[in-house]
Design an enzyme around this catalytic site. Structure first.
Site, PDB file in Angstrom:
ATOM      1  N   GLY A  71      69.076 113.289  -6.793  1.00 31.16           N
ATOM      2  CA  GLY A  71      70.387 113.787  -6.388  1.00 31.16           C
ATOM      3  C   GLY A  71      70.929 113.035  -5.195  1.00 31.16           C
ATOM      4  N   ASP A  72      72.246 113.068  -5.060  1.00 29.99           N
ATOM      5  CA  ASP A  72      72.896 112.470  -3.893  1.00 29.99           C
ATOM      6  C   ASP A  72      74.263 113.114  -3.709  1.00 29.99           C
ATOM      7  OD1 ASP A  72      72.451 110.049  -1.943  1.00 29.99           O
ATOM      8  OD2 ASP A  72      74.583 110.099  -2.431  1.00 29.99           O
ATOM      9  N   SER A  73      74.695 113.231  -2.461  1.00 32.08           N
ATOM     10  CA  SER A  73      75.984 113.858  -2.157  1.00 32.08           C
ATOM     11  C   SER A  73      76.810 112.995  -1.217  1.00 32.08           C
ATOM     12  CB  SER A  73      75.777 115.235  -1.514  1.00 32.08           C
ATOM     13  OG  SER A  73      75.091 116.112  -2.367  1.00 32.08           O
TER      14      SER A  73
END
Length: 198
Positions: A71-73
């Site tokens: 995941g990455d934001s």
């Protein structure tokens, strides 16, 4: 069946454990700056998805877990993409610009399974409170904003400074449970299979 979370994010881990899923955590070693440099001016959704995929693939190469989730934001405010600030000075500048305003938080997810690999992106509009100078400095003193996308969290010290969210609230903490469920279903799995004790 064990899930491996390819992320050092405490927020992502907290979302999963809160939903009854205790993953193993293996932190990926990817050069995020190099990946983003190769992407040029790609849309934010494409960037977070590319980083999530790179993290999942890096961990999948070194683990034997059946399922690997990366995941990455990133936070997009007034056209500026805001990642982790890493320094007090950068975080202070960002928080002053953000207070009383709203921006969009994008979270990319990439799931690798024996039945295929899939990805998805969640988006939520975050309305930041009109923080006082004293509140900004107190928040900076916690060091929490230094290591999170957008320089804020909703599930920690930053929670009182988020007036409201439009969209998926879990995406704001780094992992959208609805997106994760959809990715599992797309590859023939049920989220219930991952619940602790199943």
């Amino acid at each position: 069946m064990r899930l491996c979370l390819a992320s050092a994010s405490e927020g992502r881990l907290k979302v999963l454990t809160g939903a009854g899923i205790t993953p193993d955590v293996v932190v990926s070693e990817v050069n995020e700056d190099a990946i983003l440099a190769d992407m040029g001016d790609a849309p934010v959704a494409d960037r977070v998805l590319a980083l999530a995929r790179a993290k999942a693939e890096a961990v999948a190469r070194v683990t034997d877990h059946e399922l690997v989730l990366g995941g990455d934001s990133m936070f997009n405010m007034a056209g500026e993409i805001v990642g982790k600030p890493h320094t007090v000075e950068v975080a202070r500048t960002r928080l002053h610009a953000m207070r009383g305003n709203a921006g969009d938080l994008y979270t990319g997810h990439w799931l690798i399974t024996p039945r295929g690999s899939v990805g998805g992106v969640s988006r939520a509009t975050v309305h930041v409170a009109d923080m006082t100078d004293e509140e900004v400095e107190a928040y900076l003193a916690t060091e929490e904003p230094l290591y999170v996308a957008g320089s804020f969290t909703i599930d920690g010290y930053g929670g009182p400074f988020i007036d409201r969210i439009e969209g998926d609230p879990h995406g704001v903490t780094g992992l959208s449970l609805p997106v994760f469920r959809h990715l599992l279903r797309e590859t023939g799995y049920s989220i219930a299979e991952l619940w602790d004790g199943r």
